[in-house]
Design a protein around this motif. Structure first.
Motif, PDB file in Angstrom:
ATOM      1  N   LEU A  32       0.838  -1.195   0.000  1.00 47.52           N
ATOM      2  CA  LEU A  32       0.000   0.000   0.000  1.00 47.52           C
ATOM      3  C   LEU A  32       0.879   1.253   0.000  1.00 47.52           C
ATOM      4  O   LEU A  32       0.564   2.247  -0.676  1.00 47.52           O
ATOM      5  N   ALA A  33       1.978   1.207   0.740  1.00 46.39           N
ATOM      6  CA  ALA A  33       2.920   2.335   0.726  1.00 46.39           C
ATOM      7  C   ALA A  33       3.478   2.552  -0.681  1.00 46.39           C
ATOM      8  O   ALA A  33       3.594   3.691  -1.148  1.00 46.39           O
ATOM      9  N   GLU A  34       3.821   1.450  -1.355  1.00 45.51           N
ATOM     10  CA  GLU A  34       4.294   1.551  -2.745  1.00 45.51           C
ATOM     11  C   GLU A  34       3.244   2.192  -3.645  1.00 45.51           C
ATOM     12  O   GLU A  34       3.551   3.062  -4.462  1.00 45.51           O
ATOM     13  N   ALA A  35       2.000   1.761  -3.475  1.00 46.04           N
ATOM     14  CA  ALA A  35       0.920   2.281  -4.317  1.00 46.04           C
ATOM     15  C   ALA A  35       0.687   3.768  -4.064  1.00 46.04           C
ATOM     16  O   ALA A  35       0.502   4.549  -5.008  1.00 46.04           O
ATOM     17  N   TYR A  36       0.700   4.174  -2.799  1.00 41.97           N
ATOM     18  CA  TYR A  36       0.537   5.593  -2.480  1.00 41.97           C
ATOM     19  C   TYR A  36       1.707   6.419  -3.011  1.00 41.97           C
ATOM     20  O   TYR A  36       1.530   7.572  -3.426  1.00 41.97           O
ATOM     21  N   THR A  37       2.918   5.834  -3.007  1.00 45.32           N
ATOM     22  CA  THR A  37       4.078   6.536  -3.560  1.00 45.32           C
ATOM     23  C   THR A  37       3.876   6.801  -5.045  1.00 45.32           C
ATOM     24  O   THR A  37       4.124   7.908  -5.534  1.00 45.32           O
ATOM     25  N   LYS A  38       3.423   5.785  -5.772  1.00 45.76           N
ATOM     26  CA  LYS A  38       3.162   5.951  -7.209  1.00 45.76           C
ATOM     27  C   LYS A  38       2.062   6.971  -7.453  1.00 45.76           C
ATOM     28  O   LYS A  38       2.058   7.665  -8.468  1.00 45.76           O
TER      29      LYS A  38
ATOM     30  N   GLY B 117       1.623   9.578  -5.689  1.00 48.28           N
ATOM     31  CA  GLY B 117       2.092  10.896  -5.281  1.00 48.28           C
ATOM     32  C   GLY B 117       1.633  11.324  -3.907  1.00 48.28           C
ATOM     33  O   GLY B 117       1.867  12.461  -3.497  1.00 48.28           O
ATOM     34  N   ASN B 118       0.989  10.411  -3.186  1.00 40.33           N
ATOM     35  CA  ASN B 118       0.512  10.718  -1.836  1.00 40.33           C
ATOM     36  C   ASN B 118       1.578  10.259  -0.844  1.00 40.33           C
ATOM     37  O   ASN B 118       1.481   9.190  -0.237  1.00 40.33           O
ATOM     38  N   PHE B 119       2.620  11.066  -0.685  1.00 41.04           N
ATOM     39  CA  PHE B 119       3.774  10.648   0.095  1.00 41.04           C
ATOM     40  C   PHE B 119       3.486  10.583   1.594  1.00 41.04           C
ATOM     41  O   PHE B 119       4.073   9.765   2.303  1.00 41.04           O
ATOM     42  N   ALA B 120       2.583  11.437   2.067  1.00 39.05           N
ATOM     43  CA  ALA B 120       2.243  11.400   3.495  1.00 39.05           C
ATOM     44  C   ALA B 120       1.585  10.069   3.853  1.00 39.05           C
ATOM     45  O   ALA B 120       1.933   9.430   4.859  1.00 39.05           O
ATOM     46  N   ALA B 121       0.633   9.626   3.023  1.00 39.31           N
ATOM     47  CA  ALA B 121      -0.028   8.340   3.260  1.00 39.31           C
ATOM     48  C   ALA B 121       0.953   7.197   3.087  1.00 39.31           C
ATOM     49  O   ALA B 121       0.939   6.219   3.847  1.00 39.31           O
ATOM     50  N   ALA B 122       1.829   7.313   2.092  1.00 42.97           N
ATOM     51  CA  ALA B 122       2.835   6.268   1.860  1.00 42.97           C
ATOM     52  C   ALA B 122       3.752   6.132   3.064  1.00 42.97           C
ATOM     53  O   ALA B 122       4.063   5.015   3.497  1.00 42.97           O
TER      54      ALA B 122
END
Length: 201
Positions: free
Chosen positions: A63-69, A71-76
């Protein structure tokens, strides 16, 4: 490979219609969506997986990888930090946190994490992306007018990792050219790690 994941996704979606409570169903859906490049769908499925089983370190990581892709770095960052809380020695999660911090413009925080991930004991394969991100972090220090001089240890680390990335990719001629250029430019500079790298070119 994509065709296999497409077939797997079809079967998982069929299973979900029969019973939405199957163990790891939503995690598997999230992974399938991830490999097919369906990032938003992957996020939705993995969020459900974590809601049902909050101790799943792999779900937090993906999920962190997906949020990084996305652009949601805070959630990642929140997700990968939770993955590290559950599995503190994970080199993969440590490296991912370093990448996220680098994308957030925090190279000073990213460097020790990326270094730790690159040098983690027991690693049997080279992660080119980790080496690349670590090289980028060193370069950012060198190019952001932070007072880093060419003779400094930080500058030297940056150049060393540039060469390591070239070597890891099998670009030995490019690595040799870079090393010879450093030799000509700074003949009196203490080699350290660099000399070890030069010996392997």
């Amino acid at each position: 490979r994509d065709q296999n994941y497409e077939l797997a996704l079809e079967e998982l979606q069929s299973a979900a219609k029969i019973s939405n409570d199957l163990p790891r169903l939503h995690f598997s859906l999230g992974v399938a969506h991830r490999f097919l490049g369906q990032n938003r769908e992957a996020i939705a499925a993995l969020e459900i997986a974590i809601a049902r089983y909050p101790l799943d370190t792999a779900a937090h990581y993906y999920l962190a990888e997906a949020y990084t892709k996305d652009g949601n770095f805070a959630a990642a960052r929140r997700r990968v930090e939770e993955s590290l809380r559950l599995e503190p020695k994970s080199a993969e999660s440590t490296g991912l946190l370093g990448k996220i911090l680098l994308r957030e413009g925090k190279p000073s925080e990213a460097v020790p994490l990326l270094e730790s991930a690159v040098r983690a004991p027991g690693k049997t394969s080279i992660d080119h992306d980790l080496h690349y991100n670590l090289a980028r972090a060193y370069q950012i220090f060198d190019t952001l007018a932070l007072g880093v001089k060419p003779e400094s240890k930080l500058w030297w680390k940056c150049k060393t990792y540039q060469v390591r990335v070239l070597m890891d990719k099998g670009a030995y001629q490019d690595a040799d050219f870079a090393l010879r250029t450093f030799d000509r430019s700074y003949p009196d500079l203490d080699g350290g790690q660099y000399e070890i790298g030069r010996a392997h070119v």
